[in-house]
Design an enzyme around this catalytic site. Structure first.
Site, mmCIF file in Angstrom:
data_model
loop_
_atom_site.group_PDB
_atom_site.id
_atom_site.type_symbol
_atom_site.label_atom_id
_atom_site.label_comp_id
_atom_site.label_asym_id
_atom_site.label_seq_id
_atom_site.Cartn_x
_atom_site.Cartn_y
_atom_site.Cartn_z
ATOM 1 N N GLY A 101 2.537 -3.200 7.216
ATOM 2 C CA GLY A 101 2.251 -4.071 6.082
ATOM 3 C C GLY A 101 3.179 -5.260 6.071
ATOM 4 O O GLY A 101 3.632 -5.716 5.025
ATOM 5 N N SER A 157 2.875 -8.474 6.996
ATOM 6 C CA SER A 157 2.429 -9.867 6.976
ATOM 7 C C SER A 157 2.792 -10.607 5.703
ATOM 8 O O SER A 157 2.790 -11.838 5.667
ATOM 9 C CB SER A 157 0.917 -9.938 7.205
ATOM 10 O OG SER A 157 0.222 -9.279 6.156
ATOM 11 N N TYR A 186 -5.028 5.646 -6.436
ATOM 12 C CA TYR A 186 -3.836 5.016 -5.843
ATOM 13 C C TYR A 186 -2.574 5.774 -6.230
ATOM 14 O O TYR A 186 -1.702 6.026 -5.390
ATOM 15 C CB TYR A 186 -3.752 3.560 -6.296
ATOM 16 C CG TYR A 186 -2.560 2.807 -5.756
ATOM 17 C CD1 TYR A 186 -2.520 2.376 -4.437
ATOM 18 C CD2 TYR A 186 -1.469 2.515 -6.575
ATOM 19 C CE1 TYR A 186 -1.430 1.679 -3.936
ATOM 20 C CE2 TYR A 186 -0.376 1.818 -6.091
ATOM 21 C CZ TYR A 186 -0.364 1.396 -4.774
ATOM 22 O OH TYR A 186 0.727 0.709 -4.288
ATOM 23 N N ALA A 195 -2.384 8.929 -4.216
ATOM 24 C CA ALA A 195 -2.053 8.666 -2.811
ATOM 25 C C ALA A 195 -0.569 8.349 -2.644
ATOM 26 O O ALA A 195 0.075 8.805 -1.690
ATOM 27 C CB ALA A 195 -2.908 7.513 -2.282
#
Length: 251
Positions: A16, A18, A159, A162
């Site tokens: 992740g 970027s 979410y 998770a």
């Protein structure tokens, strides 16, 4: 803190990478001297970041574009890093995306996709990277959870679940891998100024800020500083912890 930390000779994988917390983490690790494998879906933006960090800090960095929701991609990521540097010392599992929706509206595919990126990718990367770390006598793994995992939030049923699984995985991995010299910890960001809050209305954003003791949203580099600490020997006796970086926030 950066002046106290020297990661020269260390190799870090950051997923992740970027933008947001991932890009800030890459910057912090590069400033400390680590070589980097920067992982994201987009090759273009990540390549630009890798090039800038290489030029600015004199380290070696390269971009690896992949969809981490694909189970096989974890093996490809670790192979790419090890093939380039012949070691992996630090793994930062930061890839993730929201799964907005109220209970009763989620499909099976939505749940599977949310867990594939937010949870399963990190779990698979941990087990594959750990094998490489064992060869060099240890390492540090840092996972990114969320305040929604610990405090809950309306509309984040999937979410939050998770990201809560990431905390459980962190604690179990810390106990299992600790004897191998591998520390596993977790950062738990609160409201951070990233693209994830881009769609929040000004009124809703202010309401959330009103619930933060420090009275403001956090910045990506404030989370990155904690990741840097956990990646370094300054945290040599910190293992299995979920560290909130939330300004003391209540949802």
């Amino acid at each position: 803190m950066a002046s106290l930390i020297d990661l020269s000779g260390k190799v870090a994988i950051v997923t992740g990478a970027s933008r947001g917390i991932g890009a800030a983490t890459a910057e912090a690790l590069a400033q400390a001297g680590a070589s980097l494998c920067l992982v994201a879906r987009s090759q273009t933006g990540t390549e630009e970041l890798a090039g800038r960090l290489t030029e600015q800090y004199g380290i070696e960095a390269f971009a690896h574009a992949t969809d981490l929701s694909d189970w096989k991609s974890a093996d490809q990521v670790v192979r790419a890093a090890f093939g380039r540097f012949k070691r992996v010392d630090i793994l930062v599992n930061n890839a993730g995306s929201l799964a907005d929706g109220t209970i009763g509206t989620f499909t099976e595919d939505t749940v599977h996709q949310a867990f594939a990126l937010n949870t399963f990718s990190a779990m698979n990367l941990i087990q594959i990277a750990a094998r490489v770390m064992m060869r060099k006598g240890g390492g540090s793994i840092i996972n990114t959870s969320s305040i929604m995992a610990t405090n809950g939030a309306k509309g984040q049923f999937v979410y939050g679940a998770a990201k809560a699984a990431i905390i459980g995985a962190t604690k179990s991995a810390a106990r299992e891998l600790g004897p191998q010299g591998i520390r596993v910890n977790c950062v738990v960001p609160g409201l951070i100024e990233t693209s994830m809050i881009g769609g929040v209305t000004p009124d809703m954003l202010q309401a959330r800020i009103d619930n933060i003791a420090l009275g403001r949203a956090g910045k990506p580099d404030e989370v990155a500083s904690v990741v840097l600490f956990l990646a370094s020997d300054l945290s040599s006796y910190v293992n299995g912890q979920a560290i909130a970086v939330d300004g003391s926030m209540a949802i």
